[in-house]
Write a protein that holds these residues in place. Structure first.
Motif, mmCIF file in Angstrom:
data_model
loop_
_atom_site.group_PDB
_atom_site.id
_atom_site.type_symbol
_atom_site.label_atom_id
_atom_site.label_comp_id
_atom_site.label_asym_id
_atom_site.label_seq_id
_atom_site.Cartn_x
_atom_site.Cartn_y
_atom_site.Cartn_z
ATOM 1 N N LEU A 264 0.828 -1.202 0.000
ATOM 2 C CA LEU A 264 0.000 0.000 0.000
ATOM 3 C C LEU A 264 0.871 1.264 0.000
ATOM 4 O O LEU A 264 0.544 2.264 -0.672
ATOM 5 C CB LEU A 264 -0.937 0.000 1.213
ATOM 6 C CG LEU A 264 -2.051 -1.058 1.237
ATOM 7 C CD1 LEU A 264 -2.868 -0.944 2.512
ATOM 8 C CD2 LEU A 264 -2.969 -0.929 0.015
ATOM 9 N N ARG A 267 2.076 1.850 -3.326
ATOM 10 C CA ARG A 267 0.966 1.973 -4.265
ATOM 11 C C ARG A 267 1.015 0.890 -5.361
ATOM 12 O O ARG A 267 0.798 1.140 -6.536
ATOM 13 C CB ARG A 267 0.965 3.346 -4.915
ATOM 14 C CG ARG A 267 0.781 4.489 -3.901
ATOM 15 C CD ARG A 267 0.667 5.830 -4.581
ATOM 16 N NE ARG A 267 0.481 6.898 -3.599
ATOM 17 C CZ ARG A 267 0.285 8.181 -3.946
ATOM 18 N NH1 ARG A 267 0.262 8.543 -5.229
ATOM 19 N NH2 ARG A 267 0.128 9.101 -2.999
ATOM 20 N N ARG A 270 -4.314 -2.327 -3.743
ATOM 21 C CA ARG A 270 -5.230 -1.776 -2.735
ATOM 22 C C ARG A 270 -6.371 -2.756 -2.478
ATOM 23 O O ARG A 270 -6.582 -3.691 -3.256
ATOM 24 C CB ARG A 270 -5.804 -0.436 -3.207
ATOM 25 C CG ARG A 270 -6.537 -0.536 -4.518
ATOM 26 C CD ARG A 270 -6.918 0.821 -5.085
ATOM 27 N NE ARG A 270 -7.988 1.480 -4.363
ATOM 28 C CZ ARG A 270 -9.286 1.257 -4.624
ATOM 29 N NH1 ARG A 270 -9.649 0.359 -5.528
ATOM 30 N NH2 ARG A 270 -10.200 1.926 -3.986
ATOM 31 N N GLN A 359 -5.191 4.423 1.325
ATOM 32 C CA GLN A 359 -5.056 4.023 -0.071
ATOM 33 C C GLN A 359 -5.758 5.057 -0.943
ATOM 34 O O GLN A 359 -6.766 5.650 -0.558
ATOM 35 C CB GLN A 359 -5.635 2.624 -0.311
ATOM 36 C CG GLN A 359 -7.136 2.503 -0.096
ATOM 37 C CD GLN A 359 -7.647 1.092 -0.287
ATOM 38 O OE1 GLN A 359 -6.861 0.139 -0.291
ATOM 39 N NE2 GLN A 359 -8.935 0.948 -0.489
#
Length: 368
Positions: A264, A267, A270, A359
Motif C-alpha cells: 500500500l 501503491r 489496494r 489508499q
C-alpha cells in the motif's frame, strides 16, 4: 451248749431267792440298754439338719420307788427300742446350730433390663457393620451407565466442540454471507445506533476484493474465499466495505498482513470497496482509510470512505471508531469468536493485531 429248763417254774421265776443258782447267774450290774458300744466311737455331734433343743430343767427329787430287779439275761424279754441319735453325755450342752440364712430373692426386673440393653447394643453394632459393608461395596461397584432414551424430534444435547482457527485443516467449514451479516442492520454496541447493511457478497476468488500486487499476494498464500459487505455508518456520512479473507493457516495470514502495508505504501495495489447502489460510488473510487487484522488463518479488513468523496484526514476520530467497531468488535469478537466456540481448540488463538493505512482512490473498479 443248750440250756434246758427243769420245769416251767424255773423259766418263769420272777424273784429268785437269795443264795440260789439263779441269783448267782444274775449277779452283777445289769447290762446297759441299747446296742453295744462300737470299737471306734464317733463324736456325738448334732446333725446339721436337726435343731438341738435346750436341755430340760431338772425335776425336783422324788422318793425313789422300789424298782424290780431286771430279769435275768437268759429271759426272753423284748428288745429295747433303738434310738439312732443318742442324747449327749450329761453336762455337755452343744451350741445350737446356726440357722442357715434365708436365700435372697433375685431381682427379675434388673436381669430383664440387662438382657434388653445387651440385645439392643448387638443390633446397633450389626446395623453399623452392615452400613459400612454396603458403603464399601458401593465405592467399589462402578456406576451403571444409563441407557439413553431416544425421543423423536429431540435435539442433540451434546455441546459443540471448540475449533482451532490456526489452520483450515481444523476449521474446514466455509464462511457464509449470513454468518457475517445476518440482517439488514448490524448493531455493534447495545444502546448505540446500528449500521445499515446495503450489500453482501461471498466469492471463491479473492482477487475480486483486491487489486494488483495485493490480489496476487493473497492468491499465492492460498486464499480460497472472501466474504464481504458494504454498510452505511450510523452518522450517514461514511461508507464501509468490510470482510474476511480465508487463507491456508495462521502463518500465511501473518505473512499477508506484514506484506500488505509495504504494497500500500508503494501503491502497488489496494483493497477494493464494493458499490451498493445509488450514493455509494465513493466507497469504490474515493481516497479511503483501511485497516486489517489477523486471527487464526483469517485476515479481516475494512475500507472507510466519505459519502461525498472528500479525503479523510489522518487521525479522524469518527473513522477510527468505525474501524474499531467493524474489525475488532464485529468480525473478531463476534464472527470469529462464535466460530471458535463451535469447534475444537487445542490452544487459544493469539490475539489479533490491528493495522491501518491509507489508499488512493481508483478510476475504475474491475470485477464488480
Amino acid at each position: 451248749m443248750v440250756y434246758r429248763y427243769e420245769s416251767d417254774e424255773d423259766a418263769f421265776v420272777e424273784h429268785p431267792e437269795p443264795g440260789s443258782d439263779l441269783s448267782m447267774l444274775g449277779a452283777g450290774p445289769p447290762p446297759p440298754a441299747g446296742p453295744s458300744p462300737s470299737r471306734f466311737p464317733t463324736p456325738s455331734l448334732p446333725r446339721a439338719t436337726r435343731m438341738a433343743l435346750p436341755a430340760p430343767e431338772p425335776e425336783p427329787l422324788r422318793a425313789a420307788a422300789p424298782v424290780s430287779p431286771p430279769p435275768p439275761a437268759y429271759a426272753s424279754a423284748p428288745p429295747p427300742a433303738y434310738d439312732p441319735a443318742p442324747p449327749p453325755p450329761t453336762g455337755y450342752d452343744p451350741a445350737p446350730a446356726a440357722a442357715a440364712p434365708a436365700p435372697v430373692p433375685r431381682s427379675g426386673g434388673g436381669r430383664l433390663w440387662q438382657v434388653l440393653v445387651g440385645g439392643a447394643a448387638v443390633l446397633v453394632l450389626l446395623a453399623l457393620c452392615g452400613l459400612g459393608a454396603a458403603a464399601l461395596l458401593a465405592d467399589r461397584t462402578p456406576d451403571p451407565q444409563p441407557t439413553p432414551s431416544y425421543q423423536a424430534g429431540a435435539a442433540p444435547s451434546a455441546q459443540p466442540e471448540r475449533e482451532d482457527l490456526d489452520s483450515r485443516d481444523t476449521d474446514q467449514a466455509p464462511l457464509t454471507a449470513k454468518e457475517l451479516f445476518a440482517g439488514k442492520e448490524l448493531a455493534v454496541n447495545d444502546g448505540q445506533p446500528a449500521y445499515q447493511v446495503l450489500k453482501t457478497q461471498s466469492s471463491g476468488s479473492c482477487a475480486v476484493a483486491a487489486t494488483d500486487e495485493v490480489a496476487d499476494l493473497l492468491v499465492r498464500l492460498g486464499c480460497s474465499q472472501v466474504v464481504r459487505g458494504t454498510l452505511r455508518a450510523p452518522d450517514g456520512t461514511h461508507l464501509v466495505t468490510a470482510g474476511l479473507f480465508n487463507l491456508t493457516d495462521k502463518v500465511s495470514a501473518e505473512r499477508a498482513r506484514d506484506r500488505i502495508r509495504q504494497l500500500l505504501d508503494e501503491r502497488q495495489g489496494r483493497f477494493r470497496g464494493m458499490e451498493a447502489g445509488d450514493d455509494t460510488e465513493a466507497i469504490a473510487s474515493a481516497p479511503a482509510r483501511v485497516g486489517w487484522q489477523v486471527r487464526g488463518h483469517y485476515l479481516a479488513y475494512a475500507v472507510v470512505a466519505r459519502t461525498d468523496g472528500e479525503t479523510i484526514k489522518s487521525g479522524d476520530p469518527a473513522v477510527r471508531e468505525i474501524l474499531f467497531d467493524i474489525i475488532e468488535l464485529h468480525l473478531n469478537r463476534g464472527v470469529l469468536q462464535r466460530r471458535a466456540d463451535g469447534g475444537t481448540a487445542s490452544q487459544p488463538t493469539a490475539g489479533p493485531s490491528a493495522t491501518t493505512g491509507t489508499q488512493d482512490g481508483a478510476s475504475e473498479i474491475p470485477g464488480d
